[in-house]
Design a protein around this motif. Structure first.
Motif, short mmCIF file in Angstrom:
data_model
loop_
_atom_site.label_atom_id
_atom_site.label_comp_id
_atom_site.label_asym_id
_atom_site.label_seq_id
_atom_site.Cartn_x
_atom_site.Cartn_y
_atom_site.Cartn_z
N PHE A 37 0.85 -1.18 0.00
CA PHE A 37 0.00 0.00 0.00
C PHE A 37 0.89 1.23 0.00
O PHE A 37 2.12 1.15 0.12
CB PHE A 37 -0.92 0.00 1.23
N VAL A 57 3.67 2.98 -4.89
CA VAL A 57 2.94 1.74 -4.65
C VAL A 57 3.18 0.74 -5.78
O VAL A 57 3.21 -0.48 -5.55
CB VAL A 57 1.42 2.00 -4.45
N ARG A 95 -5.15 5.87 0.35
CA ARG A 95 -4.44 4.60 0.48
C ARG A 95 -4.67 3.72 -0.74
O ARG A 95 -5.63 2.93 -0.79
CB ARG A 95 -4.91 3.91 1.76
N MET A 97 -3.71 0.36 -2.90
CA MET A 97 -3.16 -0.92 -2.45
C MET A 97 -3.31 -2.00 -3.52
O MET A 97 -4.21 -1.96 -4.35
CB MET A 97 -3.86 -1.36 -1.17
#
Length: 288
Positions: A37, A57, A95, A97
């Motif tokens: 993440f 990421v 975030r 991920m």
């Protein structure tokens, strides 16, 4: 918040309100820990260094043998779209991920199958720390691993239980965070953030030696300080150096800068360099 929710999740091609399920029990990430993440911030109507966080990421995914499925521009466009559901006065944790889905059965299922990767973006309303917030540090018996032991060149979920036990140990001793060393006993970072110290007006931070992620916000502070004419050094540092410091502060995406007021029995004031670094960061962020 405009949509009446605290979380928005992009998954399977669309935005959803709330903390929706995204993984299955047999997904590689669920039972073998192949999750990565990154984190960026939206606050005061701005998203400083969003693009570098999104680019990282993908690098983290590759380090964990996952195949990225989104370009940085894809994620940038999606994030901006998702943030439209939040008010300009809100603070949001961004975030993105990835996780492994299928196992590579030719590798005893331990490795993830190339090209079988899940993706989501979670936007969660989390307040920024107040400007007067600070923390305290203590030693921990736990250390940062090296690349030969763990995937320390990725922001990987499997690394965080080690950080968590550092933090829990520190909290059990009455401190807010832990100052952590590498395998050689030199200071690397804290349980949750990169760390800086000030001595005689000069700034020092542990040199990036591959045992911890040298953060994007850390790099921004280094750039701002050097542009301001400060003497800044990336160096090998020990606990003794921090006991002898005049100021200590943390650097991380969640709060950007956090003053430290104690390291075990050593007490610090929130000094002029720490205040100046915070001021420079906010000035830079609002100038972009």
């Amino acid at each position: 918040m405009a949509i009446g929710k605290t979380i928005r999740t992009y998954f399977n091609g669309t935005w959803h309100d709330g903390n929706v399920p995204i993984m299955n029990a047999a997904d590689h990430g669920s039972w073998l820990g192949t999750t990565v993440f990154d984190g960026a911030r939206f606050f005061e109507g701005i998203t400083p260094d969003l693009e570098p966080h999104l680019a990282r990421v993908n690098r983290s995914a590759e380090a964990l043998m996952l195949t990225p499925t989104m370009t940085t521009q894809d994620m940038l466009d999606l994030t901006r779209e998702g943030l439209e559901g939040f008010g300009k006065d809100e603070a949001v944790y961004i975030r993105p991920m990835y996780w492994g889905i299928e196992a590579d059965m030719t590798a005893s299922a331990i490795a993830p199958m190339q090209g079988s990767t899940g993706f989501a973006i979670c936007l969660e309303s989390i307040a920024m720390a107040a400007p007067e917030s600070s923390t305290t540090l203590t030693r921990t018996r736990f250390r940062r691993p090296v690349l030969e032991d763990a995937v320390v060149n990725a922001k990987a979920g499997c690394l965080y239980p080690n950080n968590a036990r550092m933090l829990v140990e520190a909290r059990s001793k009455g401190f807010g965070n832990a100052l952590v060393t590498d395998a050689m006993g030199n200071v690397a970072e804290t349980a949750t953030a990169n760390v800086f110290m000030v001595k005689d007006g000069e700034v020092f931070t542990p040199i990036a030696n591959g045992t911890f992620l040298a953060g994007i916000t850390r790099a921004r502070h280094l750039s701002n300080m050097r542009a301001d004419g400060m003497a800044v050094h990336e160096a090998v540092l020990t606990f003794d150096d921090f006991e002898d410091a005049d100021e200590v502060f943390l650097s991380g995406n969640m709060s950007k800068i956090t003053p430290v007021t104690a390291f075990d029995d050593r007490q610090y004031q929130v000094g002029p360099v720490t205040r100046r670094v915070r001021e420079m960061y906010w000035d830079w962020a609002h100038s972009e």
